[in-house]
Design a protein around this motif. Structure first.
Motif, PDB file in Angstrom:
ATOM      1  N   ASP A  70       0.826  -1.204   0.000  1.00  0.00           N
ATOM      2  CA  ASP A  70       0.000   0.000   0.000  1.00  0.00           C
ATOM      3  C   ASP A  70       0.865   1.261   0.000  1.00  0.00           C
ATOM      4  O   ASP A  70       0.526   2.265  -0.637  1.00  0.00           O
ATOM      5  CB  ASP A  70      -0.930   0.009   1.218  1.00  0.00           C
ATOM      6  CG  ASP A  70      -2.089  -0.973   1.079  1.00  0.00           C
ATOM      7  OD1 ASP A  70      -2.381  -1.394  -0.061  1.00  0.00           O
ATOM      8  OD2 ASP A  70      -2.694  -1.317   2.113  1.00  0.00           O
ATOM      9  N   VAL A  71       1.993   1.226   0.723  1.00  0.00           N
ATOM     10  CA  VAL A  71       2.900   2.377   0.744  1.00  0.00           C
ATOM     11  C   VAL A  71       3.472   2.613  -0.652  1.00  0.00           C
ATOM     12  O   VAL A  71       3.554   3.758  -1.120  1.00  0.00           O
ATOM     13  CB  VAL A  71       4.045   2.156   1.756  1.00  0.00           C
ATOM     14  CG1 VAL A  71       5.080   3.274   1.653  1.00  0.00           C
ATOM     15  CG2 VAL A  71       3.496   2.085   3.177  1.00  0.00           C
ATOM     16  N   ARG A  73       2.107   1.754  -3.502  1.00  0.00           N
ATOM     17  CA  ARG A  73       1.018   2.304  -4.330  1.00  0.00           C
ATOM     18  C   ARG A  73       0.851   3.798  -4.070  1.00  0.00           C
ATOM     19  O   ARG A  73       0.693   4.604  -4.996  1.00  0.00           O
ATOM     20  CB  ARG A  73      -0.301   1.578  -4.029  1.00  0.00           C
ATOM     21  CG  ARG A  73      -0.383   0.156  -4.527  1.00  0.00           C
ATOM     22  CD  ARG A  73      -1.789  -0.398  -4.358  1.00  0.00           C
ATOM     23  NE  ARG A  73      -1.831  -1.833  -4.599  1.00  0.00           N
ATOM     24  CZ  ARG A  73      -1.779  -2.752  -3.645  1.00  0.00           C
ATOM     25  NH1 ARG A  73      -1.691  -2.378  -2.377  1.00  0.00           N
ATOM     26  NH2 ARG A  73      -1.808  -4.038  -3.948  1.00  0.00           N
ATOM     27  N   ARG A  74       0.885   4.160  -2.779  1.00  0.00           N
ATOM     28  CA  ARG A  74       0.702   5.575  -2.419  1.00  0.00           C
ATOM     29  C   ARG A  74       1.832   6.432  -2.977  1.00  0.00           C
ATOM     30  O   ARG A  74       1.593   7.543  -3.466  1.00  0.00           O
ATOM     31  CB  ARG A  74       0.620   5.704  -0.896  1.00  0.00           C
ATOM     32  CG  ARG A  74       0.312   7.112  -0.433  1.00  0.00           C
ATOM     33  CD  ARG A  74       0.195   7.210   1.068  1.00  0.00           C
ATOM     34  NE  ARG A  74       0.008   8.599   1.456  1.00  0.00           N
ATOM     35  CZ  ARG A  74       0.603   9.168   2.483  1.00  0.00           C
ATOM     36  NH1 ARG A  74       1.394   8.466   3.280  1.00  0.00           N
ATOM     37  NH2 ARG A  74       0.390  10.444   2.768  1.00  0.00           N
ATOM     38  N   PHE A  75       3.075   5.947  -2.891  1.00  0.00           N
ATOM     39  CA  PHE A  75       4.201   6.705  -3.428  1.00  0.00           C
ATOM     40  C   PHE A  75       3.992   6.999  -4.912  1.00  0.00           C
ATOM     41  O   PHE A  75       4.192   8.133  -5.371  1.00  0.00           O
ATOM     42  CB  PHE A  75       5.505   5.922  -3.232  1.00  0.00           C
ATOM     43  CG  PHE A  75       6.721   6.636  -3.753  1.00  0.00           C
ATOM     44  CD1 PHE A  75       7.431   7.518  -2.950  1.00  0.00           C
ATOM     45  CD2 PHE A  75       7.160   6.431  -5.059  1.00  0.00           C
ATOM     46  CE1 PHE A  75       8.554   8.184  -3.434  1.00  0.00           C
ATOM     47  CE2 PHE A  75       8.275   7.090  -5.550  1.00  0.00           C
ATOM     48  CZ  PHE A  75       8.979   7.972  -4.737  1.00  0.00           C
ATOM     49  N   ASN A  76       3.592   5.988  -5.659  1.00  0.00           N
ATOM     50  CA  ASN A  76       3.445   6.144  -7.100  1.00  0.00           C
ATOM     51  C   ASN A  76       2.244   6.982  -7.493  1.00  0.00           C
ATOM     52  O   ASN A  76       2.342   7.844  -8.379  1.00  0.00           O
ATOM     53  CB  ASN A  76       3.379   4.767  -7.758  1.00  0.00           C
ATOM     54  CG  ASN A  76       4.736   4.122  -7.882  1.00  0.00           C
ATOM     55  OD1 ASN A  76       5.490   4.414  -8.802  1.00  0.00           O
ATOM     56  ND2 ASN A  76       5.075   3.244  -6.950  1.00  0.00           N
ATOM     57  N   LYS A  77       1.119   6.745  -6.858  1.00  0.00           N
ATOM     58  CA  LYS A  77      -0.105   7.452  -7.252  1.00  0.00           C
ATOM     59  C   LYS A  77      -0.203   8.842  -6.618  1.00  0.00           C
ATOM     60  O   LYS A  77      -0.593   9.812  -7.283  1.00  0.00           O
ATOM     61  CB  LYS A  77      -1.333   6.627  -6.884  1.00  0.00           C
ATOM     62  CG  LYS A  77      -1.380   5.248  -7.520  1.00  0.00           C
ATOM     63  CD  LYS A  77      -1.328   5.289  -9.045  1.00  0.00           C
ATOM     64  CE  LYS A  77      -2.579   5.863  -9.658  1.00  0.00           C
ATOM     65  NZ  LYS A  77      -2.540   5.818 -11.148  1.00  0.00           N
ATOM     66  N   ASP A  78       0.156   8.946  -5.344  1.00  0.00           N
ATOM     67  CA  ASP A  78      -0.038  10.213  -4.630  1.00  0.00           C
ATOM     68  C   ASP A  78       1.171  11.138  -4.691  1.00  0.00           C
ATOM     69  O   ASP A  78       1.024  12.354  -4.536  1.00  0.00           O
ATOM     70  CB  ASP A  78      -0.394   9.951  -3.165  1.00  0.00           C
ATOM     71  CG  ASP A  78      -1.731   9.240  -3.008  1.00  0.00           C
ATOM     72  OD1 ASP A  78      -2.468   9.142  -4.010  1.00  0.00           O
ATOM     73  OD2 ASP A  78      -2.038   8.779  -1.896  1.00  0.00           O
ATOM     74  N   ILE A  87       3.738  14.450   0.935  1.00  0.00           N
ATOM     75  CA  ILE A  87       3.557  13.002   0.781  1.00  0.00           C
ATOM     76  C   ILE A  87       4.912  12.321   0.676  1.00  0.00           C
ATOM     77  O   ILE A  87       5.151  11.272   1.295  1.00  0.00           O
ATOM     78  CB  ILE A  87       2.682  12.696  -0.449  1.00  0.00           C
ATOM     79  CG1 ILE A  87       1.265  13.222  -0.223  1.00  0.00           C
ATOM     80  CG2 ILE A  87       2.669  11.195  -0.746  1.00  0.00           C
ATOM     81  CD1 ILE A  87       0.363  13.133  -1.418  1.00  0.00           C
ATOM     82  N   ILE A  91       6.525   9.416   3.294  1.00  0.00           N
ATOM     83  CA  ILE A  91       6.776   8.048   2.837  1.00  0.00           C
ATOM     84  C   ILE A  91       8.265   7.694   2.817  1.00  0.00           C
ATOM     85  O   ILE A  91       8.627   6.545   3.071  1.00  0.00           O
ATOM     86  CB  ILE A  91       6.178   7.844   1.430  1.00  0.00           C
ATOM     87  CG1 ILE A  91       4.652   7.895   1.500  1.00  0.00           C
ATOM     88  CG2 ILE A  91       6.632   6.524   0.806  1.00  0.00           C
ATOM     89  CD1 ILE A  91       3.966   7.811   0.152  1.00  0.00           C
TER      90      ILE A  91
END
Length: 198
Positions: A70-71, A73-78, A87, A91
């Motif tokens: 999930d981390v 995914r968050r790095f790439n998308k957010d 952000i 991270i």
């Protein structure tokens, strides 16, 4: 056939006198046997306790791996798609090291942030990240992904072309306490150059 007829089959029959006598004989044999204590003893607790501990460890590891994915995914998308510094700082650990840089280039967190925001997003500001696969092993996540973007700024000494491009990337991220601490990656730069120069 009604329910009464179904209940009259042999599997539902009441035990006869002979069956009861056989059961009583069996109980007397067990009661007088020298193995009586072993027959009646419960399974040893340590075996069950060990199995439960192993199961809990497996569940805990699985939960950690899903959280790490999930981390990523968050790095790439957010972050990658927005360039949001808050952000990124949330991270990426202050101890972060990027092992993919060439030569004597800096490997720390600030250098990585500058690459994404000052170089990559400057050339491809509308970048979208398509994550095809995420694999987790312990504290490490492997990602197979693609960047899709429009080339509207200079990149690798190539002026803006206005072309829509795709960049295939494989990366390995080691995390600690939910933060990036190490990173390795390979990107299809040859394929990108072909797209920009075609």
């Amino acid at each position: 056939m009604g329910s009464a007829a179904k209940a009259s089959g042999p599997e539902f029959a009441a035990p006869g006198a002979r069956a009861l006598d056989q059961a009583s004989d069996s109980l007397r044999i067990v009661s007088s046997s020298p193995l009586k204590g072993q027959i009646n003893s419960a399974p040893e607790l340590p075996t069950h306790a060990g199995a439960l501990v192993t199961s809990k460890k497996d569940r805990s590891l699985s939960t950690l791996q899903e959280a790490n994915k999930d981390v990523v995914r968050r790095f790439n998308k957010d972050f990658v798609e927005t360039g949001d510094r808050a952000i990124f700082d949330d991270i990426v650990s202050p101890e972060f090291s990027n092992h993919s840089v060439q030569g004597e280039a800096p490997t720390g967190r600030d250098a990585s942030f500058f690459f994404y925001t000052g170089i990559f997003r400057a050339a491809f500001p509308d970048v979208e990240v398509d994550i095809q696969d995420l694999f987790a092993d312990g504290d490490t996540v492997i990602a197979r992904k693609s960047y899709h973007a429009t080339h509207t700024g200079a990149f690798m000494d190539i002026p803006a072309t206005g072309k829509r491009v795709s960049i295939a990337v494989i990366e390995i991220i080691r995390l600690r306490d939910g933060k990036y601490v190490e990173h390795w990656a390979t990107a299809d730069m040859f394929g990108l150059l072909q797209q920009l120069k075609s």
